[in-house]
Design an enzyme around this catalytic site. Structure first.
Site, PDB file in Angstrom:
ATOM      1  CG  ASP A   1      -2.190   0.863   0.982  1.00  0.00           C
ATOM      2  OD1 ASP A   1      -3.272   0.278   0.829  1.00  0.00           O
ATOM      3  OD2 ASP A   1      -2.079   2.115   0.924  1.00  0.00           O
TER       4      ASP A   1
ATOM      5  CG  ASN B   1      -7.706  -3.653  -4.541  1.00  0.00           C
ATOM      6  OD1 ASN B   1      -8.864  -3.595  -4.908  1.00  0.00           O
ATOM      7  ND2 ASN B   1      -7.288  -3.162  -3.376  1.00  0.00           N
TER       8      ASN B   1
ATOM      9  CE1 TYR C   1     -12.343   4.584  -9.620  1.00  0.00           C
ATOM     10  CE2 TYR C   1     -14.453   4.036 -10.621  1.00  0.00           C
ATOM     11  CZ  TYR C   1     -13.443   3.742  -9.726  1.00  0.00           C
ATOM     12  OH  TYR C   1     -13.523   2.616  -8.934  1.00  0.00           O
TER      13      TYR C   1
ATOM     14  CE  LYS D   1     -10.956   1.423 -10.950  1.00  0.00           C
ATOM     15  NZ  LYS D   1      -9.950   0.595 -10.256  1.00  0.00           N
TER      16      LYS D   1
ATOM     17  CB  THR E   1     -14.236   1.328   0.665  1.00  0.00           C
ATOM     18  OG1 THR E   1     -14.249   2.055  -0.572  1.00  0.00           O
ATOM     19  CG2 THR E   1     -14.699  -0.096   0.437  1.00  0.00           C
TER      20      THR E   1
HETATM   21  N1  LIG Z   1     -15.593   0.943  -3.187  1.00  0.00           N
HETATM   22  C1  LIG Z   1     -16.223   0.922  -4.346  1.00  0.00           C
HETATM   23  O1  LIG Z   1     -17.404   1.272  -4.444  1.00  0.00           O
HETATM   24  C2  LIG Z   1     -15.505   0.433  -5.576  1.00  0.00           C
HETATM   25  C3  LIG Z   1     -16.270  -0.026  -6.664  1.00  0.00           C
HETATM   26  C4  LIG Z   1     -15.607  -0.493  -7.796  1.00  0.00           C
HETATM   27  C5  LIG Z   1     -14.228  -0.528  -7.840  1.00  0.00           C
HETATM   28  N2  LIG Z   1     -13.511  -0.072  -6.774  1.00  0.00           N
HETATM   29  C6  LIG Z   1     -12.048  -0.161  -6.863  1.00  0.00           C
HETATM   30  O2  LIG Z   1     -11.597  -1.003  -5.840  1.00  0.00           O
HETATM   31  C7  LIG Z   1     -10.224  -0.716  -5.551  1.00  0.00           C
HETATM   32  C8  LIG Z   1     -10.033  -0.648  -4.053  1.00  0.00           C
HETATM   33  O3  LIG Z   1     -10.807   0.415  -3.557  1.00  0.00           O
HETATM   34  P1  LIG Z   1     -11.540   0.363  -2.147  1.00  0.00           P
HETATM   35  O4  LIG Z   1     -12.948   0.710  -2.395  1.00  0.00           O
HETATM   36  O5  LIG Z   1     -11.197  -0.867  -1.419  1.00  0.00           O
HETATM   37  O6  LIG Z   1     -10.888   1.689  -1.504  1.00  0.00           O
HETATM   38  P2  LIG Z   1     -10.038   1.983  -0.197  1.00  0.00           P
HETATM   39  O7  LIG Z   1      -9.932   3.443  -0.126  1.00  0.00           O
HETATM   40  O8  LIG Z   1     -10.628   1.257   0.959  1.00  0.00           O
HETATM   41  O9  LIG Z   1      -8.614   1.317  -0.530  1.00  0.00           O
HETATM   42  C9  LIG Z   1      -7.776   1.811  -1.532  1.00  0.00           C
HETATM   43  C10 LIG Z   1      -6.344   1.586  -1.081  1.00  0.00           C
HETATM   44  O10 LIG Z   1      -5.473   1.903  -2.167  1.00  0.00           O
HETATM   45  C11 LIG Z   1      -4.357   2.594  -1.630  1.00  0.00           C
HETATM   46  N3  LIG Z   1      -3.725   3.414  -2.663  1.00  0.00           N
HETATM   47  C12 LIG Z   1      -4.190   4.569  -3.217  1.00  0.00           C
HETATM   48  N4  LIG Z   1      -3.311   5.058  -4.089  1.00  0.00           N
HETATM   49  C13 LIG Z   1      -2.254   4.204  -4.109  1.00  0.00           C
HETATM   50  C14 LIG Z   1      -1.030   4.173  -4.811  1.00  0.00           C
HETATM   51  N5  LIG Z   1      -0.688   5.150  -5.670  1.00  0.00           N
HETATM   52  N6  LIG Z   1      -0.182   3.143  -4.592  1.00  0.00           N
HETATM   53  C15 LIG Z   1      -0.507   2.165  -3.706  1.00  0.00           C
HETATM   54  N7  LIG Z   1      -1.638   2.150  -2.995  1.00  0.00           N
HETATM   55  C16 LIG Z   1      -2.519   3.157  -3.192  1.00  0.00           C
HETATM   56  C17 LIG Z   1      -4.919   3.429  -0.493  1.00  0.00           C
HETATM   57  O11 LIG Z   1      -3.905   3.834   0.420  1.00  0.00           O
HETATM   58  C18 LIG Z   1      -5.948   2.473   0.099  1.00  0.00           C
HETATM   59  O12 LIG Z   1      -5.393   1.684   1.129  1.00  0.00           O
HETATM   60  C19 LIG Z   1      -9.895   0.575  -6.305  1.00  0.00           C
HETATM   61  O13 LIG Z   1      -9.185   0.245  -7.494  1.00  0.00           O
HETATM   62  C20 LIG Z   1     -11.270   1.124  -6.664  1.00  0.00           C
HETATM   63  O14 LIG Z   1     -11.239   1.913  -7.823  1.00  0.00           O
HETATM   64  C21 LIG Z   1     -14.113   0.398  -5.641  1.00  0.00           C
END
Ligand SMILES: NC(=O)c1ccc[n+]([C@@H]2O[C@H](COP(=O)([O-])OP(=O)(O)OC[C@H]3O[C@@H](n4cnc5c(N)ncnc54)[C@H](O)[C@@H]3O)[C@@H](O)[C@H]2O)c1
Length: 255
Positions: free
Chosen positions: A38, A91, A161, A165, A196
């Site tokens: 992370d 991720n 975004y 994706k 989240t």
């Molecule tokens: N939560 C949703 O509704 C949702 C829906 C579809 C897709 N996503 C995708 O799921 C993935 C995870 O998101 P989440 O919802 O668990 O969010 P989250 O905020 O809980 O976790 C994201 C993590 O990524 C880390 N991060 C951010 N930039 C970074 C970088 N440059 N290098 C390394 N780490 C980095 C952050 O520190 C954080 O710990 C993302 O790719 C997001 O686009 C989320």
């Protein structure tokens, strides 16, 4: 499934929170050794501590997926720790501003593409190089990338975004085609909205929340743990026939 992930080495980015953290814990419960990556080393370390408290093995490493040098040293650290990479979950991601395309600045666009798209590409490239240099493990190698429903359909209020994706889905398909016969399956997960830290702005008001729920076939939002179930299944030999697939985990939002 427990025996199927036993002693596999898994590298996860964005594992300090949300889907990455839930997946790291589930992989560990099912016997895997986990590299917890992370940008935020404190949260990565907290995830690794939780894994070790389960009696499993984990190592926290800092990585900025948008930076080539950081990604390279992250994977060098991962291989140094466990000697090989069997599975990967790319991720880490950011949401960026919720606004229409004409309002998005170039800096905002480039930051989103750098983390969400370039980040997945840099990590996949490092993983594939490592995997090609290793003997194919029993059940093969697996890579899972986090895309989104925004990688499959329009997102009027998240245009950069959505573009990032769609790119993840595209590179997942291309890489799956290239490396399938060399023992690497490559898939994407496409979650719908899950509460989240990243998705905070989408859940900021009752009106927005109701609108999102209305679009779904199911009557509740998903959890990170439910997304993790799909990630671990795709990574396991149980998914031996699945590659190049953007797998929806969206409570039926796109049905
Ligand atoms: N939560 C949703 O509704 C949702 C829906 C579809 C897709 N996503 C995708 O799921 C993935 C995870 O998101 P989440 O919802 O668990 O969010 P989250 O905020 O809980 O976790 C994201 C993590 O990524 C880390 N991060 C951010 N930039 C970074 C970088 N440059 N290098 C390394 N780490 C980095 C952050 O520190 C954080 O710990 C993302 O790719 C997001 O686009 C989320």
């Amino acid at each position: 499934m427990t025996a199927q992930m036993q002693d596999k080495t898994v590298v996860i980015t964005g594992a300090g929170s949300g889907f990455g953290k839930a997946s790291a814990l589930l992989f560990a419960r099912q016997g895997a050794k986990v590299i917890v990556g992370d940008l935020n080393l404190d949260t990565a370390q907290a995830t690794a501590d939780e894994i070790r408290a389960l009696g499993a093995s984990a190592k926290a490493l800092q990585v900025d997926v948008a930076q080539e040098a950081s990604v390279e040293s992250f994977f060098a650290g991962a291989i140094d720790t466990y000697g090989r990479i069997d599975c990967a979950f790319n991720n880490a991601g950011i949401l960026g501003p919720v606004k229409e395309m004409h309002e998005v600045t170039l800096d905002e666009y480039e930051r989103i593409m750098a983390v969400n798209s370039r980040g997945v590409w840099l990590c996949m490239r490092a993983e594939i190089r490592a995997m090609l240099a290793q003997q194919v493990p029993q059940g093969g190698h697996s890579i899972v990338n986090t895309a989104s429903v925004a990688g499959l359909v329009a997102s009027a209020m998240l245009p950069a975004y959505g573009a990032s994706k769609h790119a993840v889905v595209g590179m997942t398909r291309s890489a799956a085609r290239s490396y399938g016969r060399r023992g690497i399956r490559i898939n994407a997960v496409c979650p719908g909205p899950v509460e989240t830290p990243l998705a905070g702005p989408l859940f900021a008001s009752d009106k927005r929340r109701d609108m999102l729920l209305e679009r779904q076939a199911l009557d509740h939002f998903g959890t990170p743990e439910e997304v993790a179930e799909m990630v671990v299944w795709l990574s396991s030999p149980a998914a031996s026939l699945v590659t190049g697939t953007p797998m929806r985990v969206d409570a039926g939002a796109l049905t």
